[in-house]
Design a protein around this motif. Structure first.
Motif, PDB file in Angstrom:
ATOM      1  N   GLU A 159      33.388  33.493  28.952  1.00 39.24           N
ATOM      2  CA  GLU A 159      34.471  33.977  30.162  1.00 39.24           C
ATOM      3  C   GLU A 159      34.520  32.800  31.248  1.00 39.24           C
ATOM      4  O   GLU A 159      35.162  33.128  31.739  1.00 39.24           O
ATOM      5  CB  GLU A 159      34.251  35.102  30.558  1.00 39.24           C
ATOM      6  CG  GLU A 159      33.795  36.210  29.784  1.00 39.24           C
ATOM      7  CD  GLU A 159      35.480  36.703  29.357  1.00 39.24           C
ATOM      8  OE1 GLU A 159      36.075  36.472  30.927  1.00 39.24           O
ATOM      9  OE2 GLU A 159      35.563  37.415  28.697  1.00 39.24           O
ATOM     10  N   LYS A 211      40.503  39.903  17.391  1.00 36.03           N
ATOM     11  CA  LYS A 211      41.558  40.605  18.732  1.00 36.03           C
ATOM     12  C   LYS A 211      41.451  39.675  20.376  1.00 36.03           C
ATOM     13  O   LYS A 211      42.105  39.253  20.727  1.00 36.03           O
ATOM     14  CB  LYS A 211      41.250  41.818  19.067  1.00 36.03           C
ATOM     15  CG  LYS A 211      42.886  42.353  20.440  1.00 36.03           C
ATOM     16  CD  LYS A 211      41.798  43.987  20.366  1.00 36.03           C
ATOM     17  CE  LYS A 211      42.644  44.821  21.452  1.00 36.03           C
ATOM     18  NZ  LYS A 211      42.818  44.054  23.106  1.00 36.03           N
ATOM     19  N   LYS A 212      40.303  39.661  20.441  1.00 33.92           N
ATOM     20  CA  LYS A 212      39.039  38.829  21.348  1.00 33.92           C
ATOM     21  C   LYS A 212      40.501  38.213  22.358  1.00 33.92           C
ATOM     22  O   LYS A 212      40.936  37.465  22.899  1.00 33.92           O
ATOM     23  CB  LYS A 212      37.925  38.634  21.966  1.00 33.92           C
ATOM     24  CG  LYS A 212      37.899  37.840  23.016  1.00 33.92           C
ATOM     25  CD  LYS A 212      38.140  38.707  24.247  1.00 33.92           C
ATOM     26  CE  LYS A 212      37.396  37.854  25.668  1.00 33.92           C
ATOM     27  NZ  LYS A 212      37.310  38.217  26.719  1.00 33.92           N
ATOM     28  N   ARG A 213      40.545  36.843  20.612  1.00 38.84           N
ATOM     29  CA  ARG A 213      40.847  35.309  21.185  1.00 38.84           C
ATOM     30  C   ARG A 213      42.275  35.414  21.111  1.00 38.84           C
ATOM     31  O   ARG A 213      42.871  35.117  22.454  1.00 38.84           O
ATOM     32  CB  ARG A 213      41.079  34.566  19.796  1.00 38.84           C
ATOM     33  CG  ARG A 213      40.938  33.437  19.646  1.00 38.84           C
ATOM     34  CD  ARG A 213      39.979  32.470  19.038  1.00 38.84           C
ATOM     35  NE  ARG A 213      38.730  32.559  18.175  1.00 38.84           N
ATOM     36  CZ  ARG A 213      37.960  31.382  19.230  1.00 38.84           C
ATOM     37  NH1 ARG A 213      38.690  30.478  20.585  1.00 38.84           N
ATOM     38  NH2 ARG A 213      36.831  31.514  19.450  1.00 38.84           N
ATOM     39  N   ASP A 268      43.972  38.386  22.938  1.00 34.89           N
ATOM     40  CA  ASP A 268      44.247  38.822  24.103  1.00 34.89           C
ATOM     41  C   ASP A 268      43.884  37.428  25.258  1.00 34.89           C
ATOM     42  O   ASP A 268      44.587  37.150  26.341  1.00 34.89           O
ATOM     43  CB  ASP A 268      43.059  39.475  24.741  1.00 34.89           C
ATOM     44  CG  ASP A 268      43.718  40.769  23.977  1.00 34.89           C
ATOM     45  OD1 ASP A 268      44.482  40.928  23.505  1.00 34.89           O
ATOM     46  OD2 ASP A 268      42.123  41.250  23.973  1.00 34.89           O
ATOM     47  N   VAL A 269      43.050  36.401  24.662  1.00 35.92           N
ATOM     48  CA  VAL A 269      42.650  35.256  25.158  1.00 35.92           C
ATOM     49  C   VAL A 269      44.066  33.945  25.294  1.00 35.92           C
ATOM     50  O   VAL A 269      44.310  33.559  26.724  1.00 35.92           O
ATOM     51  CB  VAL A 269      41.847  34.517  24.580  1.00 35.92           C
ATOM     52  CG1 VAL A 269      41.598  33.384  26.085  1.00 35.92           C
ATOM     53  CG2 VAL A 269      40.619  35.337  26.012  1.00 35.92           C
ATOM     54  N   LYS A 272      46.741  36.086  27.276  1.00 38.38           N
ATOM     55  CA  LYS A 272      46.639  35.589  28.515  1.00 38.38           C
ATOM     56  C   LYS A 272      47.019  34.409  29.378  1.00 38.38           C
ATOM     57  O   LYS A 272      47.726  34.355  30.542  1.00 38.38           O
ATOM     58  CB  LYS A 272      45.097  35.815  29.705  1.00 38.38           C
ATOM     59  CG  LYS A 272      44.904  36.451  30.855  1.00 38.38           C
ATOM     60  CD  LYS A 272      43.209  36.401  30.858  1.00 38.38           C
ATOM     61  CE  LYS A 272      42.306  37.873  30.659  1.00 38.38           C
ATOM     62  NZ  LYS A 272      41.466  37.932  31.338  1.00 38.38           N
TER      63      LYS A 272
END
Length: 113
Positions: free
Chosen positions: A72, A103-105, A107-108, A111
């Motif tokens: 983060e 999924k997190k990667r 999303d980043v 963004k």
């Protein structure tokens, strides 16, 4: 002018200007990124604290984002530095390490884009 002549012109300009390039990378590639910048005649900086990246980016000529680490604080730093680079019209290079792996990667990545 062919591609080789154009390449020579580009590298000559880099050697003359000696641009400072801001890199936010990861522990695995940070040294490589710094050495590549040096090898091409630039000067690397690896600032990654969210509270300093906008100031650092302001005195640099370009920004490189390597998504090898998406903790983060680093993501916040990437976003702040990227937005500042865009305001200043500086080139931004995004290395989407691991895109599609989680999924997190993803999303980043979206963004940052």
């Amino acid at each position: 002018m062919d591609i080789f002549e154009k390449s020579e012109e580009i590298f000559e300009n880099i050697r003359k200007i000696k641009p400072v390039v801001h890199n936010i990378s990861n522990i695995v590639t940070a040294n490589d990124c710094a050495n590549i910048t040096l090898a091409f005649g630039g000067s690397p900086t690896m600032a990654e604290h969210p509270d300093e990246v906008e100031d650092i980016t302001s005195v640099c000529s370009g920004f490189v984002i390597n998504m090898g680490n998406i903790g983060e604080p680093l993501v916040e730093a990437m976003l702040r530095a990227g937005k500042r680079s865009n305001v200043l019209g500086h080139p931004v290079i995004l290395d989407p390490v691991g895109a599609g792996a989680a999924k997190k990667r993803n999303d980043v990545l979206f963004k940052l884009l």
